[in-house]
Write an enzyme that holds these catalytic residues in place. Structure first.
Site, PDB file in Angstrom:
ATOM      1  N   GLU A  17      38.203   6.383 -34.766  1.00 14.30           N
ATOM      2  CA  GLU A  17      38.301   7.700 -34.758  1.00 14.30           C
ATOM      3  C   GLU A  17      38.726   8.618 -36.000  1.00 14.30           C
ATOM      4  O   GLU A  17      39.147   9.759 -36.039  1.00 14.30           O
ATOM      5  CB  GLU A  17      38.813   8.276 -33.522  1.00 14.30           C
ATOM      6  CG  GLU A  17      38.355   7.801 -32.264  1.00 14.30           C
ATOM      7  CD  GLU A  17      39.250   8.282 -30.862  1.00 14.30           C
ATOM      8  OE1 GLU A  17      39.006   9.307 -30.795  1.00 14.30           O
ATOM      9  OE2 GLU A  17      39.619   7.365 -30.273  1.00 14.30           O
ATOM     10  N   SER A 153      36.906   9.585 -27.743  1.00 15.63           N
ATOM     11  CA  SER A 153      35.413   9.922 -28.330  1.00 15.63           C
ATOM     12  C   SER A 153      34.387   9.233 -27.791  1.00 15.63           C
ATOM     13  O   SER A 153      33.349   9.165 -28.625  1.00 15.63           O
ATOM     14  CB  SER A 153      35.665   9.852 -29.922  1.00 15.63           C
ATOM     15  OG  SER A 153      36.476  10.635 -30.492  1.00 15.63           O
ATOM     16  N   TYR A 222      30.357  15.614 -31.617  1.00 13.14           N
ATOM     17  CA  TYR A 222      30.856  15.909 -33.111  1.00 13.14           C
ATOM     18  C   TYR A 222      29.482  16.339 -34.058  1.00 13.14           C
ATOM     19  O   TYR A 222      29.822  16.778 -35.260  1.00 13.14           O
ATOM     20  CB  TYR A 222      31.617  14.907 -33.648  1.00 13.14           C
ATOM     21  CG  TYR A 222      32.800  14.607 -32.899  1.00 13.14           C
ATOM     22  CD1 TYR A 222      33.657  15.425 -32.906  1.00 13.14           C
ATOM     23  CD2 TYR A 222      33.045  13.412 -32.270  1.00 13.14           C
ATOM     24  CE1 TYR A 222      34.649  15.327 -31.868  1.00 13.14           C
ATOM     25  CE2 TYR A 222      34.134  13.181 -31.415  1.00 13.14           C
ATOM     26  CZ  TYR A 222      35.141  13.899 -31.241  1.00 13.14           C
ATOM     27  OH  TYR A 222      36.065  13.853 -30.474  1.00 13.14           O
ATOM     28  N   ARG A 261      44.090  17.956 -22.764  1.00 13.72           N
ATOM     29  CA  ARG A 261      42.996  18.435 -22.334  1.00 13.72           C
ATOM     30  C   ARG A 261      42.455  17.199 -21.280  1.00 13.72           C
ATOM     31  O   ARG A 261      42.538  16.125 -21.436  1.00 13.72           O
ATOM     32  CB  ARG A 261      41.939  18.291 -23.449  1.00 13.72           C
ATOM     33  CG  ARG A 261      40.518  18.727 -23.226  1.00 13.72           C
ATOM     34  CD  ARG A 261      39.447  18.225 -24.091  1.00 13.72           C
ATOM     35  NE  ARG A 261      39.210  16.951 -23.888  1.00 13.72           N
ATOM     36  CZ  ARG A 261      39.167  15.656 -24.704  1.00 13.72           C
ATOM     37  NH1 ARG A 261      39.533  16.135 -25.988  1.00 13.72           N
ATOM     38  NH2 ARG A 261      38.785  14.626 -24.756  1.00 13.72           N
ATOM     39  N   ASP A 263      39.337  16.061 -18.802  1.00 12.77           N
ATOM     40  CA  ASP A 263      38.139  15.803 -18.842  1.00 12.77           C
ATOM     41  C   ASP A 263      37.771  15.443 -17.368  1.00 12.77           C
ATOM     42  O   ASP A 263      38.423  14.502 -16.680  1.00 12.77           O
ATOM     43  CB  ASP A 263      37.398  14.699 -19.555  1.00 12.77           C
ATOM     44  CG  ASP A 263      37.650  15.010 -21.240  1.00 12.77           C
ATOM     45  OD1 ASP A 263      37.890  16.221 -21.555  1.00 12.77           O
ATOM     46  OD2 ASP A 263      37.817  13.967 -21.962  1.00 12.77           O
ATOM     47  N   GLU A 276      39.983  11.592 -17.427  1.00 12.90           N
ATOM     48  CA  GLU A 276      40.933  11.029 -18.163  1.00 12.90           C
ATOM     49  C   GLU A 276      41.716  12.362 -18.632  1.00 12.90           C
ATOM     50  O   GLU A 276      41.206  13.518 -18.801  1.00 12.90           O
ATOM     51  CB  GLU A 276      40.550  10.190 -19.517  1.00 12.90           C
ATOM     52  CG  GLU A 276      39.534  10.985 -20.465  1.00 12.90           C
ATOM     53  CD  GLU A 276      39.072  10.028 -21.485  1.00 12.90           C
ATOM     54  OE1 GLU A 276      39.657  10.047 -22.542  1.00 12.90           O
ATOM     55  OE2 GLU A 276      38.421   9.007 -21.317  1.00 12.90           O
ATOM     56  N   ASN A 278      43.850  13.690 -22.351  1.00  9.84           N
ATOM     57  CA  ASN A 278      43.987  13.241 -23.623  1.00  9.84           C
ATOM     58  C   ASN A 278      45.235  14.192 -24.156  1.00  9.84           C
ATOM     59  O   ASN A 278      45.398  15.406 -23.995  1.00  9.84           O
ATOM     60  CB  ASN A 278      42.910  13.753 -24.386  1.00  9.84           C
ATOM     61  CG  ASN A 278      42.715  13.339 -25.785  1.00  9.84           C
ATOM     62  OD1 ASN A 278      43.402  13.477 -26.574  1.00  9.84           O
ATOM     63  ND2 ASN A 278      41.578  12.462 -26.155  1.00  9.84           N
ATOM     64  N   GLY A 282      40.643  16.539 -29.648  1.00 12.59           N
ATOM     65  CA  GLY A 282      40.066  17.093 -30.771  1.00 12.59           C
ATOM     66  C   GLY A 282      40.304  18.556 -31.248  1.00 12.59           C
ATOM     67  O   GLY A 282      40.111  19.325 -30.333  1.00 12.59           O
TER      68      GLY A 282
END
Length: 315
Positions: A17, A153, A222, A261, A263, A276, A278, A282
């Site tokens: 990443e 990612s 992205y 964050r 998800d 999950e 994080n 990002g």
């Protein structure tokens, strides 16, 4: 505020990443400079410890993604230097980065997360891949998601609709980690919920709904224009509030701080299932965390400055 003289943004690293990390670092460094903060971006390399000792910044903002950046390693190193840093402490990073460990923490906290099994590559070799995958399918059914045990990612992640697709999905995931997590697919609306420590309390920002064709994979995340983000998410107010509650509860269950964050999938019935959480979200221009900040009315640069100041005051 007077203690915040300089911020060192760590970005890059050697994980898969790396490119995302560099883009996050650039976006954050530019924002801090626009806010009048002396900010420098650099990689984590063999000169890092020497430079931290010779010219320590006021605070370090780690934006290293993947292994070493999110598994607690860089935080352990920063703890050794005594330099304040933004983000969760090492133990919390380890718990969040390892998907089965995080899922166990969510379950203990009474939060919903898809049923899954975690298996090492050696098990498929020793017990026979065909026999083992048959038992997995009997237990979990279809469709499934196959993921590396750790990583971000969506690298190495596959959506499996038929039994014939499972072997290739396993090979893909095992290319990123020697263990795989095979997880039931929950149908519904995919969201990302940013959490920020505001006035000392973890607070959920408006959920961001992810609207994309097919899998929300690396390219969808992205590539500008590949995904439509709805912020706030198109959810009933009650369900939106529940998504925020769940994200804050996940943040607390893992012992995180400053930012995270989560998800999740919201089912048609309004249940929120965590995929999950994080610890190093990002921060690129197409990342959901900055999108959520904008939806909540926060200036990106001012928010980053606040995180840096908070890290100094809570060292």
């Amino acid at each position: 505020m007077s203690d915040l003289k300089s911020v060192l943004v760590l970005a890059g690293g050697l994980s898969s990443e790396r490119e995302v990390s560099l883009r996050s670092g650039s976006h954050v460094t530019q924002a801090l400079r626009r806010a009048g903060i002396e900010a420098q971006q650099r990689d984590a390399d063999s000169t890092l410890l020497r430079d931290l000792a010779e010219d320590p910044p006021s605070v370090v903002l780690p934006l290293l993604h993947g292994a070493a950046g999110e598994d607690g390693t860089i935080k352990e190193i920063l703890e050794l230097t005594g330099v304040p840093y933004v983000g969760a402490p090492p133990a919390a990073c380890r718990a969040a980065f390892d998907k089965p460990t995080a899922k166990a923490a969510f379950s203990r906290a009474g939060l919903l997360t898809p049923t899954a099994v975690t298996l090492p590559q050696q098990a498929f070799h020793d017990l026979g891949a065909a026999a083992l995958t048959t038992h997995v399918l009997d237990r979990l059914g279809l469709p499934l998601f196959v993921k590396p045990r750790a990583g971000g990612s969506a690298l190495g992640v596959s959506f499996v609709e038929t039994a014939e697709q499972l072997p290739l999905a396993l090979v893909s995931a095992l290319g990123y980690h020697p263990e795989v997590l095979i997880e039931q697919s929950i149908q519904g609306t995919e969201i990302a919920v940013a959490v920020a420590d505001i006035d000392g309390e973890p607070t959920a920002l408006p959920a961001v709904e992810i609207d994309t064709e097919g899998l929300y994979d690396y390219n969808a995340r992205y590539t500008a224009g590949a995904t439509t983000f709805h912020s706030p998410a198109r959810l009933d107010a009650r369900i939106a509030a529940e998504a925020g509650r769940v994200a804050v509860a996940a943040h607390r269950a893992l012992g995180l701080r400053h930012l995270s964050r989560t998800d999740a999938i919201v089912t048609p019935g309004g249940e929120v299932h965590i995929l999950e959480t994080n610890v190093a979200p990002g921060m690129t221009r197409t990342s959901t965390y900055p999108i959520a900040l904008e939806a909540a009315g926060y200036d990106f640069a001012a928010f980053l400055r606040g995180l840096a100041t908070q890290a100094i005051s809570t060292r």
